[in-house]
Enzyme design. Sequence first.
Site, PDB file in Angstrom:
ATOM      1  N   HIS A  77       0.832  -1.204   0.000  1.00 47.56           N
ATOM      2  CA  HIS A  77       0.000   0.000   0.000  1.00 47.56           C
ATOM      3  C   HIS A  77       0.863   1.250   0.000  1.00 47.56           C
ATOM      4  O   HIS A  77       1.950   1.272   0.578  1.00 47.56           O
ATOM      5  CB  HIS A  77      -0.944   0.013   1.205  1.00 47.56           C
ATOM      6  CG  HIS A  77      -0.250   0.010   2.545  1.00 47.56           C
ATOM      7  ND1 HIS A  77       0.105   1.159   3.204  1.00 47.56           N
ATOM      8  CD2 HIS A  77       0.150  -1.003   3.343  1.00 47.56           C
ATOM      9  CE1 HIS A  77       0.681   0.853   4.357  1.00 47.56           C
ATOM     10  NE2 HIS A  77       0.733  -0.454   4.470  1.00 47.56           N
ATOM     11  N   ASP A  79      -0.685   4.278   0.837  1.00 47.32           N
ATOM     12  CA  ASP A  79      -1.222   5.222   1.824  1.00 47.32           C
ATOM     13  C   ASP A  79      -0.449   5.080   3.129  1.00 47.32           C
ATOM     14  O   ASP A  79       0.179   4.050   3.392  1.00 47.32           O
ATOM     15  CB  ASP A  79      -2.727   5.003   2.050  1.00 47.32           C
ATOM     16  CG  ASP A  79      -3.078   3.599   2.530  1.00 47.32           C
ATOM     17  OD1 ASP A  79      -2.383   2.642   2.124  1.00 47.32           O
ATOM     18  OD2 ASP A  79      -4.029   3.446   3.312  1.00 47.32           O
ATOM     19  N   ASP A 108       6.586   1.751   6.600  1.00 46.60           N
ATOM     20  CA  ASP A 108       5.223   1.215   6.393  1.00 46.60           C
ATOM     21  C   ASP A 108       4.510   2.053   5.349  1.00 46.60           C
ATOM     22  O   ASP A 108       3.761   2.940   5.693  1.00 46.60           O
ATOM     23  CB  ASP A 108       4.465   1.205   7.720  1.00 46.60           C
ATOM     24  CG  ASP A 108       3.134   0.483   7.618  1.00 46.60           C
ATOM     25  OD1 ASP A 108       2.860  -0.125   6.577  1.00 46.60           O
ATOM     26  OD2 ASP A 108       2.350   0.545   8.586  1.00 46.60           O
ATOM     27  N   GLU A 138      -5.149   0.896   2.720  1.00 47.17           N
ATOM     28  CA  GLU A 138      -4.864  -0.228   3.613  1.00 47.17           C
ATOM     29  C   GLU A 138      -4.958   0.235   5.047  1.00 47.17           C
ATOM     30  O   GLU A 138      -5.451  -0.479   5.906  1.00 47.17           O
ATOM     31  CB  GLU A 138      -3.465  -0.785   3.337  1.00 47.17           C
ATOM     32  CG  GLU A 138      -3.225  -2.170   3.945  1.00 47.17           C
ATOM     33  CD  GLU A 138      -2.777  -2.142   5.393  1.00 47.17           C
ATOM     34  OE1 GLU A 138      -2.890  -3.168   6.084  1.00 47.17           O
ATOM     35  OE2 GLU A 138      -2.310  -1.099   5.871  1.00 47.17           O
ATOM     36  N   GLU A 139      -4.496   1.455   5.311  1.00 47.72           N
ATOM     37  CA  GLU A 139      -4.480   1.974   6.686  1.00 47.72           C
ATOM     38  C   GLU A 139      -5.864   2.470   7.111  1.00 47.72           C
ATOM     39  O   GLU A 139      -6.101   2.688   8.290  1.00 47.72           O
ATOM     40  CB  GLU A 139      -3.465   3.126   6.805  1.00 47.72           C
ATOM     41  CG  GLU A 139      -2.039   2.743   6.418  1.00 47.72           C
ATOM     42  CD  GLU A 139      -1.348   1.869   7.463  1.00 47.72           C
ATOM     43  OE1 GLU A 139      -2.020   1.415   8.402  1.00 47.72           O
ATOM     44  OE2 GLU A 139      -0.133   1.654   7.311  1.00 47.72           O
ATOM     45  N   GLU A 167       4.710  -5.753   3.987  1.00 49.13           N
ATOM     46  CA  GLU A 167       4.492  -5.092   5.283  1.00 49.13           C
ATOM     47  C   GLU A 167       5.745  -5.236   6.149  1.00 49.13           C
ATOM     48  O   GLU A 167       6.485  -6.214   6.032  1.00 49.13           O
ATOM     49  CB  GLU A 167       3.290  -5.724   6.005  1.00 49.13           C
ATOM     50  CG  GLU A 167       1.945  -5.396   5.390  1.00 49.13           C
ATOM     51  CD  GLU A 167       1.523  -3.952   5.589  1.00 49.13           C
ATOM     52  OE1 GLU A 167       2.170  -3.231   6.379  1.00 49.13           O
ATOM     53  OE2 GLU A 167       0.558  -3.532   4.922  1.00 49.13           O
ATOM     54  N   HIS A 350       4.040   3.867  12.115  1.00 47.17           N
ATOM     55  CA  HIS A 350       2.928   4.655  12.659  1.00 47.17           C
ATOM     56  C   HIS A 350       3.387   5.644  13.731  1.00 47.17           C
ATOM     57  O   HIS A 350       2.552   6.292  14.362  1.00 47.17           O
ATOM     58  CB  HIS A 350       1.819   3.750  13.243  1.00 47.17           C
ATOM     59  CG  HIS A 350       1.129   2.908  12.208  1.00 47.17           C
ATOM     60  ND1 HIS A 350      -0.139   2.381  12.390  1.00 47.17           N
ATOM     61  CD2 HIS A 350       1.512   2.508  10.984  1.00 47.17           C
ATOM     62  CE1 HIS A 350      -0.479   1.681  11.312  1.00 47.17           C
ATOM     63  NE2 HIS A 350       0.521   1.742  10.454  1.00 47.17           N
TER      64      HIS A 350
HETATM   65 ZN   LIG Z   1       1.369  -1.229   6.305  1.00 45.31          ZN
END
Ligand SMILES: [Zn+2]
Length: 383
Positions: A77, A79, A108, A138-139, A167, A350
């Site tokens: 992903h 995003d 990520d 995805e997030e 990931e 994150h």
């Molecule tokens: Zn991810």
Amino acid sequence: MLDALDLAKRLIAAPSVTPATGPVFAELEAMLVPLGFAVHRFTRGAGADGSDEAPVENLFAWRPGPAGSRHFAFAGHLDVVPPGEGWSSDPFEPQVRGELLHGRGAVDMKGAIAAMVAAAAEVPREAGTISFIITGDEEGPALHGTRALIDWMEGEGHRPDLCLVGEPTSVNRLGDMVKIGRRGSVNIWITVEGTQGHVAYPHLADNPLPRLVAILSELDALTLDTGTAWFQPSNLEITDIAVGNKATNVIPPLGQARVSIRFNDLHTGKSLSDRVCAIAERHGGKARPVISGEPFLTEPGAFSKLVSAAVEAETGIVPELSTTGGTSDARFLRSLCPVIEFGLCNATMHKRDEAVAIPDLAVLARIYARIARAALALAPTDG
Ligand SMILES: [Zn+2]
């Protein structure tokens, strides 16, 4: 080999807080087209199908090998989660400080996608078909992301034999963990209704809270299973209890709670939902489940062996095969073909000042190239 650091910087510099559209996909397309990939981008969500959700962009890119050759897919992903406050530098301006590349998405997972592009450039076309399955959702709720990509791929007849999701699965050192499965996840909202009244006149009211407490204590006492060879035990957590009663002399009309279950492949989202609903109903309550993902397992075999061998060849580490952690889009991709997840160290994902160790980008690119070549060389019966 293409410089994965340079590619990662270009992707980080295109802000793409979930749900992502536009520039970051244009950047990836500009990387893949010179490598011989055909690129299909499409948008779902608001403006595309009339729903009120924010639009989501998806990208499928493929470079066909000779007729009858195998098809290996990279998935991921573009995003990212919102940056939040307190960064040492602009989260969308890639910054090299010492051995680290800072920026939202560094681990990520724009760093991994950069490594995938560098890897794809190393695999000769004659080796087989390579594709990229890349979503911008995805997030977030993941409603219009990978599932929409899978639908589109099926409609067009694109079906990979094996898929690697990038990931960030590594924990302390690049290569120490590979995910061969993920637990499923279901959230269940429980409501118990009663009749409001004065606490001094309980015979004129019906307090729903003792029944809510009974439901929750029965759920909390459940042993769902004791785990399997590849999964830890399934677990139910009470995540919210809400009454909102500000008056000390009022019996409330309603009590609500929410539980979250992370479960292994001994269950399905439906089997657990049915069980919780039955307990709630037995105590006069109602339960409303929302299944966010079913568990999946890619049984250790030829695919996990070649991934482990690629990791060991570049890092000297034999990775642990694991099914821990939250859900990922692998839960959807598993409907296409066997899926394994492997990527960068996840310590800063994150978080504020997300960063990737720069040497890891080139190592990951080499690991991905080894995986792609080995996956394409695998006999069909081994898949
Ligand atoms: Zn991810």
